[in-house]
Design an enzyme around this catalytic site. Structure first.
Site, PDB file in Angstrom:
ATOM      1  N   ILE A  17      -4.079  22.415  14.451  1.00 29.46           N
ATOM      2  CA  ILE A  17      -4.990  23.378  13.831  1.00 29.46           C
ATOM      3  C   ILE A  17      -5.376  24.475  14.814  1.00 29.46           C
ATOM      4  O   ILE A  17      -5.384  25.660  14.487  1.00 29.46           O
ATOM      5  CB  ILE A  17      -6.268  22.673  13.312  1.00 29.46           C
ATOM      6  CG1 ILE A  17      -5.928  21.710  12.187  1.00 29.46           C
ATOM      7  CG2 ILE A  17      -7.279  23.706  12.821  1.00 29.46           C
ATOM      8  CD1 ILE A  17      -7.131  20.933  11.688  1.00 29.46           C
ATOM      9  N   GLY A  20      -7.355  25.220  22.611  1.00 29.10           N
ATOM     10  CA  GLY A  20      -8.177  25.917  23.580  1.00 29.10           C
ATOM     11  C   GLY A  20      -7.867  25.442  24.980  1.00 29.10           C
ATOM     12  O   GLY A  20      -6.955  24.639  25.202  1.00 29.10           O
ATOM     13  N   VAL A  25      -7.056  20.736  18.666  1.00 24.65           N
ATOM     14  CA  VAL A  25      -7.563  20.194  17.401  1.00 24.65           C
ATOM     15  C   VAL A  25      -6.399  20.019  16.428  1.00 24.65           C
ATOM     16  O   VAL A  25      -5.591  20.937  16.230  1.00 24.65           O
ATOM     17  CB  VAL A  25      -8.642  21.105  16.782  1.00 24.65           C
ATOM     18  CG1 VAL A  25      -9.163  20.505  15.475  1.00 24.65           C
ATOM     19  CG2 VAL A  25      -9.795  21.315  17.765  1.00 24.65           C
ATOM     20  N   LYS A  40     -10.198  16.184  17.525  1.00 21.93           N
ATOM     21  CA  LYS A  40     -10.235  17.038  18.708  1.00 21.93           C
ATOM     22  C   LYS A  40      -9.848  16.186  19.911  1.00 21.93           C
ATOM     23  O   LYS A  40     -10.571  15.261  20.295  1.00 21.93           O
ATOM     24  CB  LYS A  40     -11.631  17.631  18.897  1.00 21.93           C
ATOM     25  CG  LYS A  40     -11.759  18.547  20.105  1.00 21.93           C
ATOM     26  CD  LYS A  40     -13.149  19.175  20.134  1.00 21.93           C
ATOM     27  CE  LYS A  40     -13.297  20.160  21.275  1.00 21.93           C
ATOM     28  NZ  LYS A  40     -14.623  20.821  21.277  1.00 21.93           N
ATOM     29  N   ASP A 137     -21.990  29.606  22.942  1.00 23.46           N
ATOM     30  CA  ASP A 137     -20.663  30.168  22.690  1.00 23.46           C
ATOM     31  C   ASP A 137     -20.495  30.500  21.205  1.00 23.46           C
ATOM     32  O   ASP A 137     -19.500  30.127  20.579  1.00 23.46           O
ATOM     33  CB  ASP A 137     -19.573  29.194  23.151  1.00 23.46           C
ATOM     34  CG  ASP A 137     -18.216  29.888  23.331  1.00 23.46           C
ATOM     35  OD1 ASP A 137     -18.191  31.133  23.397  1.00 23.46           O
ATOM     36  OD2 ASP A 137     -17.199  29.175  23.415  1.00 23.46           O
TER      37      ASP A 137
END
Length: 452
Positions: A17, A20, A25, A40, A137
């Site tokens: 998906i 990072g 994920v 995750k 964030d």
């Protein structure tokens, strides 16, 4: 990780998906509960103590949170069967829909949609701030737009990725390795390397909302230039935006955190905008489906508009002024394009236009609508009664509701000084509204009896 891998004997990996620097994920399937989930997976390095600490903190934060605008944590664990090493993971609800970054790439969103999205996010931030958490964030890529697959096509939003979130008071410890957050959405204090508090999240949300409305990033460019730019200049807020948005964004994007509204006030302002937008939408519909037309028929039925001064209502307005120690109290009726004052204690004005009048907002509520400090409340910053010569600072209005559910107007109290207003005060004002409506109902029944 390959598709089909069974994590901890329960979660079957399906497809990637997102990816990072700290985690990946995947869409997965929970074989036990027979449902789709998001998994995750963290990048593990036993030598990286700080990364391990952050992973543990994210689990603890998410485990204690439960709110419709936050992605829900289902499970957390570690898979030790992988020969390449330990697989630490979180299992979260799978949100069906794009993130705001993907959606924004298609162009600006409507103000109505941004009001709904912004309200969800501000409400979620208010919730985590109340629990002592700072997200740090807030950015489009961390905002998931929910597709509920129903007739309401307005997007709803969920905030995700608490990987750099901290407990209030721990910000400096958490930032020993450098500034946390994404450069384009940092608050000025974050860009300056200072601690980030709840009002830093409000600033970042302001940048997100501004970008959603305009389709342009306020501070584009390379990370360092983007971060430094907000220390040198305020973001450009187009004047062609609605006054509400200009006032709200200007306050959220104030350089000094003390001048920004808390997330709860932002949520209230955007909730009001959602309500106002729904009312405007109803006005655009055909008369048969128009709630406002039904309300106006109720106003006409009670025969209260433009009637002579009435001692009974004058006394109720005077009583309200004395009970709450305010200079102005009004019994109002909201007409199509004006607000007419059936009784007005402390002012000679007998009517005002509907647009600036706060009673027009109060009749959209199910309960007393309160503005304790109009000069700082985002819902009223741009209102001419607040910014103009009248100097309105406090307003509380209880709707005059008919037995069939229409709000004719309000009984409201006003002051030129900020005030606090308790739940008990609201109940008292609602009791006075009930007295006004009881009188109107008795008069209506008397006229109908005579007509028969």
């Amino acid at each position: 990780m390959e598709s089909g891998y069974l994590l901890s004997g329960r979660y079957r990996i399906e497809e990637l998906i997102g990816k990072g620097s700290q985690s990946t994920v995947y869409r997965a399937y929970d074989e036990l509960l027979q449902r789709a989930v998001a998994v995750k997976l963290f990048r593990n390095d036993p030598r990286d103590v700080e990364r391990t600490r952050r992973q543990g903190q994210e689990v603890r934060i998410l485990a204690g949170m439960s709110h419709h605008a936050l992605v829900t944590l289902f499970d957390a664990g570690a898979d030790l069967s992988n020969p390449d090493g330990r697989l630490t993971y979180l299992v979260m609800e799978l949100v069906r829909g794009p993130d705001l970054r993907e959606r924004a790439a298609q162009g600006p969103l409507s103000a109505a949609h941004m009001a709904v999205i912004g309200h969800d996010l501000a409400d979620g931030l208010s919730y985590i701030h109340h629990h002592g958490i700072v997200h740090r964030d807030v950015k489009p890529a961390n905002i998931l737009l929910v597709d509920y697959s129903n007739a309401d096509r307005r997007p709803r939003a969920k905030l995700t990725d608490f990987g750099v979130a901290v407990l209030q008071g721990d910000e400096r410890v958490a930032d020993e390795g450098g500034t946390s957050g994404t450069p384009a959405y940092l608050s000025p204090e974050q860009a300056a390397g200072e601690a980030a508090g709840p009002l830093s999240d409000v600033y970042s949300l302001g940048l997100v909302l501004l970008e959603g409305l305009t389709g342009k990033m306020a501070y584009p460019g390379a990370p360092i230039q983007s971060a430094v730019a907000r220390l040198l200049q305020a973001p450009d807020i187009p004047e062609e935006l609605d006054l509400m948005w200009v006032a709200l964004l200007s306050s959220m994007l104030a350089r000094d955190p003390a001048e920004r509204p808390p997330a709860r006030e932002v949520a209230l302002a955007l909730r009001q905008e959602v309500i106002n937008g729904a009312a405007r939408h109803r006005l655009d519909k055909t008369p048969a489906a128009n709630h406002e037309e039904g309300r106006m028929r109720a106003v006409e039925r009670y025969r209260i508009l433009d009637t002579p001064s009435d001692g009974a209502f004058d006394r109720i307005a005077g009583l309200a002024a004395r009970m709450f120690s305010v200079p102005v109290a009004i019994v109002s009726v909201v007409d199509q394009d004006r607000i007419w004052f059936k009784a007005h204690h402390g002012t000679d004005v007998s009517e005002i236009g509907r647009d600036p009048g706060l009673c027009a907002s109060a009749i959209l509520q199910d309960e007393t609508w309160v503005i304790e400090n109009a000069a700082t409340d985002p819902r009223t910053l741009a209102n001419p009664l607040v910014a103009g010569d009248f100097g309105l600072q406090f307003y509380a209005g209880a709707p005059l509701r008919t037995p069939d559910g229409y709000n004719l107007g309000t009984i409201c109290i006003l002051d030129r000084e900020p005030r606090t207003f308790s739940a008990e005060d609201a109940r008292t004002l609602e009791d006075l509204a009930a007295i006004v409506m009881n009188d109107l109902e008795m008069r209506l029944q008397s006229r109908e009896a005579i007509a028969r």
